[in-house]
Design an enzyme around this catalytic site. Structure first.
Site, PDB file in Angstrom:
ATOM      1  N   HIS A  75       0.831  -1.209   0.000  1.00 21.96           N
ATOM      2  CA  HIS A  75       0.000   0.000   0.000  1.00 21.96           C
ATOM      3  C   HIS A  75       0.862   1.253   0.000  1.00 21.96           C
ATOM      4  CE1 HIS A  75      -4.337  -1.218   0.872  1.00 21.96           C
ATOM      5  NE2 HIS A  75      -3.700  -2.363   0.711  1.00 21.96           N
ATOM      6  N   ASP A  76       1.973   1.211   0.711  1.00 20.12           N
ATOM      7  CA  ASP A  76       2.860   2.374   0.738  1.00 20.12           C
ATOM      8  C   ASP A  76       3.412   2.675  -0.649  1.00 20.12           C
ATOM      9  OD1 ASP A  76       4.341   4.486   1.893  1.00 20.12           O
ATOM     10  OD2 ASP A  76       6.106   3.203   2.069  1.00 20.12           O
ATOM     11  N   VAL A  79       1.157   4.327  -3.447  1.00 19.77           N
ATOM     12  CA  VAL A  79       0.675   5.698  -3.244  1.00 19.77           C
ATOM     13  C   VAL A  79       1.878   6.604  -3.024  1.00 19.77           C
ATOM     14  CG1 VAL A  79      -0.766   7.219  -1.845  1.00 19.77           C
ATOM     15  CG2 VAL A  79      -1.463   4.844  -2.211  1.00 19.77           C
ATOM     16  N   GLY A  81       4.753   6.368  -4.231  1.00 19.98           N
ATOM     17  CA  GLY A  81       6.016   5.649  -4.156  1.00 19.98           C
ATOM     18  C   GLY A  81       6.299   5.198  -2.737  1.00 19.98           C
ATOM     19  N   ASP A  83       7.524   5.717   0.311  1.00 21.97           N
ATOM     20  CA  ASP A  83       8.017   6.884   1.052  1.00 21.97           C
ATOM     21  C   ASP A  83       7.491   6.967   2.470  1.00 21.97           C
ATOM     22  OD1 ASP A  83       5.380   7.463   0.600  1.00 21.97           O
ATOM     23  OD2 ASP A  83       5.716   9.369  -0.445  1.00 21.97           O
ATOM     24  N   HIS A 202      -0.417 -13.537  -1.512  1.00 21.27           N
ATOM     25  CA  HIS A 202      -1.677 -13.961  -0.899  1.00 21.27           C
ATOM     26  C   HIS A 202      -1.629 -15.412  -0.439  1.00 21.27           C
ATOM     27  CE1 HIS A 202      -4.247 -10.548  -2.879  1.00 21.27           C
ATOM     28  NE2 HIS A 202      -3.428 -10.127  -1.931  1.00 21.27           N
ATOM     29  N   THR A 203      -0.489 -16.042  -0.580  1.00 24.89           N
ATOM     30  CA  THR A 203      -0.312 -17.364   0.015  1.00 24.89           C
ATOM     31  C   THR A 203      -0.246 -17.269   1.535  1.00 24.89           C
ATOM     32  OG1 THR A 203       0.984 -19.409  -0.120  1.00 24.89           O
ATOM     33  CG2 THR A 203       2.228 -17.352  -0.027  1.00 24.89           C
ATOM     34  N   ASP A 263       4.554 -20.224   0.229  1.00 23.20           N
ATOM     35  CA  ASP A 263       4.887 -21.213  -0.784  1.00 23.20           C
ATOM     36  C   ASP A 263       4.053 -20.923  -2.037  1.00 23.20           C
ATOM     37  OD1 ASP A 263       2.326 -22.015  -0.106  1.00 23.20           O
ATOM     38  OD2 ASP A 263       2.941 -23.846   0.915  1.00 23.20           O
TER      39      ASP A 263
END
EC number: 1.11.1.7
Length: 340
Positions: A75-76, A79, A81, A83, A202-203, A263
């Site tokens: 998420h960082d 938005v 870059g 930062d 998302h594993t 995995d």
């Protein structure tokens, strides 16, 4: 890193659209940031060890913390870059990103970064940026639950600004179409291969009922192979996530086979049609996703290839720049607030 048209040959988008998006990506992220592996060697040589030890404690106490930190890093970077803007709290003069609809119920791990920052400040005050701490912590989070190692270039500065508007528009959503998500990745300078590889995160981690309700009551049975394991899992999902009447915050693992192990099981679930999120399952099931489908098959059958590409794509994502912060940014003493 600039987006490569050759790498991402997409039959589903007009070539002219690809050119426009590619140009946009290059204008935002035209060159690699001035990051190096030894940036803190002369000023805070213990930074990597401190982050590692703190993350070991956090993941040992709850393996789900690994997914929280990886998601926070994602998420960082999407938005402004990478930062540290996602870490900022709202103030009278600054509106942060934490209350964006894509963030308010899905982001966590802020206190983990606070604790790591406090340890580093006591050792090397005013030296290490929150953006770098988050990037290193994301690598260690993956490693601690069985994922690959990669070297983390550092030297980022922390932004003095945040953007609720970009958090609303840039973050892919669980119910978003494949083409829309591809476009968001291309805009960041990330290819379709990066999209499929990074989705493999998302594993680990979980999703809220509100994010997967539509999926399990609509097309889950259409895509699923209807095996006994799949049928049992779907029944379990529906018991935790009623079609109506609440339960929005009830959670389920995105990989119900090995939820706390990094995995390639996630890709096997997509092959079975058992992806929890619509946006994930479309990587394999969408009629428009020929390239994404081939990559899902590849990573399902070749875990080494998945680990190698995931590592590469995480570095690439971590290099998404905020040119303004390199000129006017700072090293925050508290990751939640701009320095006074």
């Amino acid at each position: 890193m600039a987006f490569s048209l050759q790498e991402s040959k997409l039959p589903m988008l007009p070539f002219s659209v690809l050119i426009i998006i590619s140009i946009l990506g290059r204008s935002l992220h035209a060159s690699d940031p001035p990051l190096t592996l030894d940036h803190y060697a002369p000023t805070c040589p213990s930074v990597f060890e401190i982050v590692k030890k703190e993350m070991e404690c956090e993941v040992r106490s709850d393996p789900r913390n690994a997914a929280l930190i990886v998601r926070l890093h994602f998420h960082d970077c999407f938005v402004q870059g990478c930062d540290g803007s996602v870490l900022l709290d709202d103030t009278i003069t600054l509106q942060g990103e934490k209350k964006a609809s894509a963030s308010i119920n899905s982001l966590g791990g802020f206190q983990i970064i606070d604790r790591i920052k406090s340890k580093i400040e006591s050792e090397c005050p005013g030296i290490v940026s929150c953006a770098d701490i988050l990037t290193i912590a994301a690598r260690d989070a993956v490693l601690l639950v069985g994922g690959p190692y990669w070297d983390v270039p550092v030297g980022r500065k922390d932004s003095k600004t945040a953007s609720l508007e970009l958090a609303e528009s840039n973050i892919p959503r669980a119910d978003e179409s494949l083409l829309s998500i591809i476009t968001k990745f291309l805009y960041q300078g990330l290819s379709v291969t990066d999209l499929v590889a990074l989705s493999g995160a998302h594993t680990i981690g979980s999703a809220r009922c509100a994010s997967f309700r539509a999926r399990i009551y609509r097309d889950f049975e259409t895509t699923s192979d209807r095996s006994p394991a799949s049928e049992t899992h779907l029944s379990s999902l529906k018991s935790r996530c009623p079609a109506s009447g609440g339960g929005d915050n009830n959670i389920s693992a995105m990989d119900y086979v090995t939820p706390n192990l990094f995995d390639n099981s996630f890709y096997h679930l997509l092959l079975k049609g058992d992806g929890l999120l619509n946006s994930d399952q479309e990587l394999y099931s969408s009629m428009l996703g020929l390239e994404t489908k081939n990559l899902v098959v590849k990573y399902a059958h070749d875990p080494v290839a998945f680990f190698q590409r995931f590592s590469y794509s995480m570095v690439k994502m971590g290099n998404i720049t905020n040119p303004h912060s390199f000129v006017n940014g700072e090293i925050r003493t508290d990751c939640r607030f701009v320095n006074a």
